[in-house]
Write an enzyme that holds these catalytic residues in place. Structure first.
Site, mmCIF file in Angstrom:
data_model
loop_
_atom_site.group_PDB
_atom_site.id
_atom_site.type_symbol
_atom_site.label_atom_id
_atom_site.label_comp_id
_atom_site.label_asym_id
_atom_site.label_seq_id
_atom_site.Cartn_x
_atom_site.Cartn_y
_atom_site.Cartn_z
ATOM 1 N N CYS A 92 7.733 2.428 -2.786
ATOM 2 C CA CYS A 92 6.327 2.645 -2.473
ATOM 3 C C CYS A 92 5.777 1.317 -1.963
ATOM 4 O O CYS A 92 5.816 0.312 -2.691
ATOM 5 C CB CYS A 92 5.609 3.078 -3.753
ATOM 6 S SG CYS A 92 3.830 3.236 -3.574
ATOM 7 N N ASN A 93 5.295 1.302 -0.724
ATOM 8 C CA ASN A 93 4.741 0.060 -0.170
ATOM 9 C C ASN A 93 3.493 -0.369 -0.904
ATOM 10 O O ASN A 93 3.270 -1.551 -1.134
ATOM 11 C CB ASN A 93 4.381 0.273 1.307
ATOM 12 C CG ASN A 93 5.612 0.395 2.169
ATOM 13 O OD1 ASN A 93 6.074 -0.579 2.730
ATOM 14 N ND2 ASN A 93 6.173 1.590 2.246
ATOM 15 N N CYS A 98 4.778 3.244 4.883
ATOM 16 C CA CYS A 98 4.475 4.093 3.724
ATOM 17 C C CYS A 98 5.652 5.052 3.645
ATOM 18 O O CYS A 98 5.991 5.700 4.651
ATOM 19 C CB CYS A 98 3.173 4.864 3.922
ATOM 20 S SG CYS A 98 2.923 6.154 2.675
HETATM 21 N N1 DGL Z 1 4.520 6.340 -0.511
HETATM 22 C C1 DGL Z 1 3.684 5.293 -0.929
HETATM 23 C C2 DGL Z 1 3.712 4.077 -0.037
HETATM 24 O O1 DGL Z 1 4.766 3.769 0.486
HETATM 25 C C3 DGL Z 1 2.356 5.660 -1.509
HETATM 26 C C4 DGL Z 1 1.448 6.521 -0.725
HETATM 27 C C5 DGL Z 1 0.235 6.862 -1.565
HETATM 28 O O2 DGL Z 1 0.429 7.232 -2.724
HETATM 29 O O3 DGL Z 1 -0.889 6.719 -1.051
HETATM 30 O O4 DGL Z 1 2.736 3.382 0.106
#
Ligand code: DGL
Length: 287
Positions: free
Chosen positions: A70-71, A210
């Site tokens: 998760c970024n 993301c």
């Molecule tokens: N998939 C996640 C990321 O890479 C989180 C997205 C989210 O929960 O807003 O940031």
């Protein structure tokens, strides 16, 4: 002990899929914090608290190394957790544990330079004349864009790369809900176009910053000019984890090939969009 993979929701599956391909014998536990997804519009302290709680649960159920797929959590929470919480978790669990992020491998892939390069940069780079400026567009959540992590870390290493982050609020949430392709296409096109208007032209390269967006990577590829190189985080993260395990054999990782999928949200089958990306229906158990 297992490799833990954590995300707010289904986005981290994109990284998980590549890790399980690369380390197929290893045991994996995936945890989706769907009760609190999406993270991208939340405040910093909240993201830190939720990420810490998710990692603690993963340690409790047998993970020893956790990849924050998760970024948003990697940008906002990782350093805090590594500095203030992981040492204490290690003592409490009485074994080797750690939490790793996905931004370092992505920056390495985007710059073509090892993370350590920054320390030697002034010697090697020494204010050379920049012949051409290449523009990298980063599509990400609002929290990741606000952290400016990609701008700051790439600029430290490559003066010839300009970075523009395009926050895509709502997109991870739509993917989480399994929105239809037509709806996702409109939203992705809007963001690609917004970035083009902001820069004055399309970026030379794109980062899907993301993990949810990797599920709709084909929609991004269609919205960007044909042939635009896209940096894919899953393979960059798997390469980095491989190098990490060569330096760190201490985690006692199991090799029965066990796969466990947990959610803090409603257990059961995930959306058709996830099944389509995954290649088969996927069911999560209660965390
Ligand atoms: N998939 C996640 C990321 O890479 C989180 C997205 C989210 O929960 O807003 O940031």
């Amino acid at each position: 002990m297992a490799i833990g993979v954590f995300d707010s929701g289904v986005g981290g599956l994109t990284v998980h899929r590549e890790l399980t391909r690369r380390f197929s014998q290893r045991d994996f536990i995936y945890l989706a914090d769907q009760a609190h997804a999406p993270y991208g519009g939340r405040g910093g302290e909240e993201i830190v608290d939720l990420t810490r709680a998710g990692c603690e649960r993963l340690f409790e159920v047998g993970a020893s190394v956790i990849v924050l797929a998760c970024n948003t959590a990697s940008a906002i929470a990782l350093r805090r957790l590594q500095q203030t919480w992981v040492p204490e978790a290690r003592a409490r669990h009485g074994r080797a544990v750690n939490v790793l992020g996905i931004i370092v491998p992505t920056i390495e892939a985007a710059t073509g330079l090892p993370w350590s390069f920054e320390a030697e940069r002034s010697e090697r780079f020494g204010g050379d004349k920049i012949e051409a400026l290449e523009i990298t567009g980063v599509f990400c959540t609002a929290a990741t864009a606000m952290s400016r992590v990609y701008e700051i870390e790439i600029d430290k290493r490559r003066e010839d790369l300009a970075v523009f982050s395009e926050p895509c609020p709502g997109l991870a949430g739509l993917i989480e809900l399994g929105a239809p392709a037509e709806e996702l296409t409109v939203v992705v096109r809007d963001h690609v176009d917004a970035l083009r208007r902001r820069i004055g032209r399309h970026p030379d390269k794109a980062i899907l910053g993301c993990t949810h967006y990797e599920i709709v990577a084909d929609i991004f590829a269609e919205a960007l000019p044909p042939g635009t190189p896209v940096i894919h985080q899953p393979s960059a993260v798997a390469d980095a984890l491989d190098r990490y395990f060569q330096r760190h054999p201490e985690y006692g990782l199991g090799d029965t090939g066990r796969r466990t999928f947990l959610t803090t949200g409603r257990p059961g089958a995930q959306s058709d969009l996830v099944a389509q990306f995954w290649g088969a229906p996927l069911t999560f158990d209660a965390a």
